[in-house]
Design a protein around this motif. Structure first.
Motif, short mmCIF file in Angstrom:
data_model
loop_
_atom_site.label_atom_id
_atom_site.label_comp_id
_atom_site.label_asym_id
_atom_site.label_seq_id
_atom_site.Cartn_x
_atom_site.Cartn_y
_atom_site.Cartn_z
N ARG A 8 -45.30 10.45 -6.71
CA ARG A 8 -44.13 9.59 -6.52
C ARG A 8 -43.27 9.65 -7.79
NH1 ARG A 8 -43.03 4.14 -4.07
NH2 ARG A 8 -41.70 2.98 -5.51
N THR A 9 -41.99 9.90 -7.59
CA THR A 9 -41.06 9.93 -8.72
C THR A 9 -39.88 9.04 -8.39
OG1 THR A 9 -41.67 12.22 -9.20
CG2 THR A 9 -39.67 11.39 -10.24
N GLU A 10 -39.52 8.20 -9.35
CA GLU A 10 -38.39 7.30 -9.17
C GLU A 10 -37.24 7.73 -10.07
OE1 GLU A 10 -39.68 3.35 -9.95
OE2 GLU A 10 -41.02 3.25 -8.19
N TYR A 11 -36.05 7.67 -9.53
CA TYR A 11 -34.85 8.04 -10.29
C TYR A 11 -33.91 6.84 -10.30
CZ TYR A 11 -36.51 12.83 -9.93
OH TYR A 11 -37.27 13.97 -10.02
N ALA A 12 -33.48 6.45 -11.48
CA ALA A 12 -32.55 5.34 -11.62
C ALA A 12 -31.11 5.85 -11.64
CB ALA A 12 -32.85 4.55 -12.90
N TYR A 13 -30.19 4.93 -11.43
CA TYR A 13 -28.78 5.29 -11.56
C TYR A 13 -28.46 5.61 -13.02
CZ TYR A 13 -27.72 3.59 -6.86
OH TYR A 13 -27.66 3.41 -5.51
N ASN A 14 -27.54 6.52 -13.23
CA ASN A 14 -27.03 6.79 -14.58
C ASN A 14 -26.01 5.70 -14.89
OD1 ASN A 14 -25.82 7.73 -16.92
ND2 ASN A 14 -25.93 9.88 -16.28
N LYS A 15 -26.52 4.57 -15.36
CA LYS A 15 -25.66 3.39 -15.53
C LYS A 15 -24.64 3.57 -16.64
CE LYS A 15 -28.82 0.10 -13.44
NZ LYS A 15 -29.48 -1.21 -13.53
N ARG A 16 -24.94 4.42 -17.61
CA ARG A 16 -23.95 4.66 -18.66
C ARG A 16 -22.71 5.33 -18.06
NH1 ARG A 16 -25.85 7.76 -23.96
NH2 ARG A 16 -27.00 5.80 -24.13
N LYS A 17 -22.92 6.33 -17.23
CA LYS A 17 -21.79 7.01 -16.60
C LYS A 17 -21.05 6.06 -15.65
CE LYS A 17 -22.35 11.21 -15.11
NZ LYS A 17 -22.76 12.38 -14.26
N MET A 18 -21.82 5.30 -14.87
CA MET A 18 -21.19 4.39 -13.93
C MET A 18 -20.45 3.27 -14.64
SD MET A 18 -24.14 4.14 -11.00
CE MET A 18 -23.09 3.17 -9.94
N LEU A 19 -21.02 2.79 -15.77
CA LEU A 19 -20.35 1.74 -16.53
C LEU A 19 -19.04 2.26 -17.12
CD1 LEU A 19 -20.35 -1.10 -17.72
CD2 LEU A 19 -21.65 -0.21 -19.66
N LEU A 20 -19.05 3.51 -17.60
CA LEU A 20 -17.83 4.09 -18.15
C LEU A 20 -16.75 4.16 -17.08
CD1 LEU A 20 -16.33 5.47 -20.47
CD2 LEU A 20 -17.34 7.65 -19.73
N ILE A 21 -17.11 4.61 -15.89
CA ILE A 21 -16.15 4.69 -14.79
C ILE A 21 -15.63 3.30 -14.45
CG2 ILE A 21 -15.84 5.30 -12.37
CD1 ILE A 21 -17.92 7.51 -12.79
N PHE A 22 -16.56 2.31 -14.41
CA PHE A 22 -16.16 0.95 -14.08
C PHE A 22 -15.22 0.38 -15.13
CE2 PHE A 22 -16.90 -3.67 -14.12
CZ PHE A 22 -16.54 -3.96 -12.82
N LEU A 23 -15.49 0.65 -16.41
CA LEU A 23 -14.62 0.14 -17.48
C LEU A 23 -13.24 0.78 -17.41
CD1 LEU A 23 -17.10 -0.03 -20.50
CD2 LEU A 23 -16.19 -1.93 -19.14
N VAL A 24 -13.18 2.04 -17.03
CA VAL A 24 -11.88 2.70 -16.85
C VAL A 24 -11.10 1.99 -15.73
CG1 VAL A 24 -10.73 4.82 -16.13
CG2 VAL A 24 -12.61 4.92 -17.76
N LEU A 25 -11.79 1.67 -14.64
CA LEU A 25 -11.14 0.95 -13.55
C LEU A 25 -10.66 -0.42 -14.00
CD1 LEU A 25 -13.47 1.73 -10.51
CD2 LEU A 25 -11.11 2.48 -10.82
N VAL A 26 -11.48 -1.11 -14.81
CA VAL A 26 -11.08 -2.41 -15.32
C VAL A 26 -9.85 -2.29 -16.21
CG1 VAL A 26 -11.77 -4.33 -16.82
CG2 VAL A 26 -13.37 -3.42 -15.14
N ALA A 27 -9.83 -1.24 -17.08
CA ALA A 27 -8.68 -1.04 -17.97
C ALA A 27 -7.41 -0.76 -17.17
CB ALA A 27 -8.98 0.09 -18.94
N VAL A 28 -7.53 0.10 -16.15
CA VAL A 28 -6.37 0.40 -15.31
C VAL A 28 -5.90 -0.85 -14.58
CG1 VAL A 28 -5.56 1.71 -13.31
CG2 VAL A 28 -6.98 2.82 -15.03
N THR A 29 -6.85 -1.66 -14.09
CA THR A 29 -6.50 -2.90 -13.40
C THR A 29 -5.78 -3.86 -14.33
OG1 THR A 29 -8.40 -2.63 -11.93
CG2 THR A 29 -7.42 -4.82 -12.06
#
Length: 580
Positions: A8-29
């Motif tokens: 069994r192998t578990e893979y987490a989200y790449n939260k650093r990449k997702m956070l960067l994208i989210f912060l860009v969206l926040v900045a544009v907003t």
């Protein structure tokens, strides 16, 4: 770990990449909100706030998708010997035997494993509570599942390799036990829509025809423009005469046909080139997928929606032209249509291709005016909303067994009606052009001084009560056209006048018998004073003093009645001097 999950192998989200994208969206907003409270001074704030509202809705949707993944402590993907657990169906293991086939779709910004599941198994799967309540044509069939490798923490090739390895082992084990790898499924049980390839044979013929029409219309604009183009860009006045949208003309004078003609027109060569490239891209992406009939109908409906939005939102004197509303509507329809093909290769290709054009066309931060022209964001949003709405409507009545939508005849009829109305509008356009072409004032400010002088002389003969004013304008046209008879003709006209009446003092000014202040002092009422101020501006302009002429023209524009020649003259002279 359960006993059956030996590996069994578990893979987490790449939260650093997702956070960067989210912060860009926040900045544009944040920037969009700032724009709403600090709109450009020369722009109507209403379209700005429409843009802000739509962006906030879009941001809300994106945030609702991103935040649960950012805050979740659950694994994004679990791969084990028992099967696979994906985010689409949390806490549910898909056994390897439920996977009929798979594809790996890689593009510049995406890397997705597409699983094709047994329909019987797919019906037993449940999505998160909100998504589970949406219609399946919007959320996608359960029988096809996408795994976005690019948002996972780990090497996509490694994850894909482990997935293939365990799936192969499961198939081999099933084969050893005498079980078929693929159970036969009746055609009626297949829930997926037919997926034609984007690179299928044939050409987007309608796209090519429409491109040729847009180029031909632009060449006709250049040929019939009342004023000479500047670096391939047509003056606003010419665009208006040739069929551009203007709220006052449509609402007050009933010229609704402008809603149909403006989408075929363009303000300049860069405007045309940008729209042609975008349209070609849309045709390659969409026409062969949905068929030329609905492709044309969505384009024309979006163009009409863009024209209506432009007229409704923009200033009443704004002249709107361009196929942008229809083109943006096509890309919005591409995104909407991608839901029919779920998370497979066609869906990803459609969404990524459309986003490259759609997002810059709707965001002021990512696009700019081309060639000094203003971008009509109201028209873009109107086209996008119309295209998306029509595409969703088409999807609702698109049977899965058909490669193209139903009601193609209705779509063709609508497109034909649009073109017929636009073609019929050539009659009022040609009539207006003929009238304006014979208008001496138009010729005067277009630099056609010989025609203008002839026209003013003709007007003086036909309208004896205003002959004194038309003879003055003939003099101005003759002087600018270097006609040696300008002074002698003005003297002849002055000889026929009563020297005690107005506007003889104006003649005296241009014949060198008085000065501007003396001429203004002889004005008896407000109308004569506004005329005197205007003609003093013309006197300074003829003597090469534009700085003194400019404020006098501005005063005349604000004080003369709009029915006076001097009002039109002041507006034209200020425009020639570069004053808005």
């Amino acid at each position: 770990m359960k006993p059956e999950e030996l590996r069994r192998t578990e893979y987490a989200y790449n939260k650093r990449k997702m956070l960067l994208i989210f912060l860009v969206l926040v900045a544009v907003t944040a920037g969009v909100i700032w724009l709403g409270f600090h709109p450009p001074r020369d722009k109507d704030p209403h379209p700005v706030w429409i843009f802000v509202s739509l962006w906030l809705v879009l941001f809300g949707i994106l945030a609702s998708l991103a935040l649960p993944k950012l805050l979740s402590k659950r694994p994004a993907l679990i791969i084990s010997t028992a099967g696979i657990c994906v985010p689409s169906f949390p806490d549910q293991i898909l056994p390897w035997s439920a996977i009929r086939s798979f594809d790996r779709v890689q593009a510049k910004y995406s890397d997705v494993i597409v699983l094709h599941l047994e329909p019987i198994v797919a019906r037993t799967l449940t999505r998160p509570w909100l998504v589970n309540r949406l219609p399946e044509w919007l959320t996608g069939s359960r029988a096809k599942v996408g795994i976005a490798l690019q948002v996972l923490r780990g090497n996509p090739d490694t994850i894909f390799g482990q997935f293939v390895g365990l799936l192969s082992e499961a198939y081999e084990a099933a084969e050893r036990q005498g079980m078929p790898e693929d159970s036969s499924i009746a055609p009626d049980d297949e829930e997926e829509a037919l997926e034609p390839a984007l690179n299928s044979g044939g050409h987007p013929i309608f796209t090519y025809v429409l491109l040729a029409i847009l180029v031909a219309v632009y060449l006709a604009e250049l040929a019939f423009s009342i004023e000479p183009p500047v670096a391939g860009s047509l003056p606003t006045w010419s665009l208006y005469l040739l069929g551009g949208t203007v709220r006052r003309s449509i609402v007050e004078y009933g010229e609704w046909w402008r809603l149909f003609t403006a989408p075929f027109m363009h303000g300049g060569i860069l405007h045309l080139a940008f729209n042609c490239v975008s349209l070609w891209f849309a045709g390659q992406l969409f026409e062969r997928l949905i068929g030329w009939r609905w492709f044309a109908a969505i384009f024309f409906a979006s163009a009409l929606g863009g024209s209506v939005a432009s007229v409704w939102v923009n200033d009443q004197y704004t002249v709107g032209v361009g196929a942008s509303g229809g083109i943006v509507g096509l890309f919005a329809a591409v995104v909407a249509a991608s839901f029919r093909f779920r998370s497979g290769p066609i869906a990803n290709a459609l969404r990524m291709g459309a986003a490259q054009i759609l997002i810059p066309s709707l965001l002021p931060f990512l696009s700019a005016a081309r060639g000094g022209e203003n971008i009509d964001y109201a028209g873009h949003f109107g086209g996008a909303l119309t295209g998306a709405a029509l595409s969703f409507l088409v999807l609702a009545f698109w049977p899965r067994e058909r490669p193209t939508p139903r009601f193609g005849a209705a779509a063709t009829a609508f497109s034909a009606l649009f073109v017929i109305v636009a073609a019929a509008a050539l009659w009022p356009i040609s009539t207006t052009l003929q009238f304006v072409a014979n208008n001496p004032m138009t010729n005067f400010f277009a630099g056609k001084y010989e025609q203008a002088a002839t026209g003013f002389a003709s007007e003086a003969t036909e309208n004896p009560e205003n002959a004194a004013y038309y003879n003055l304008w003939r003099f101005f046209a003759q002087k600018r056209g270097n006609d040696t008879k300008a002074i002698s003709d003005l003297e002849a006209a002055a000889g026929k006048m009563d020297q005690a009446t107005w506007p003889y003092p104006v003649y005296s000014l241009f014949l060198g018998a008085s000065k501007p202040d003396e001429m203004i002092a002889k004005a008896a009422d407000g109308n004569q004073r506004c005329e005197a101020v205007f003609y003093s501006g013309e006197w300074y302009l003829l003597n090469g003093n534009a700085e003194e002429a400019r404020p006098r023209f501005q005063t005349a524009l604000s004080s003369c009645p709009k029915t006076f020649l001097e009002y039109d003259g002041a507006a034209g002279e200020l425009k020639s001097l570069g004053v808005q």
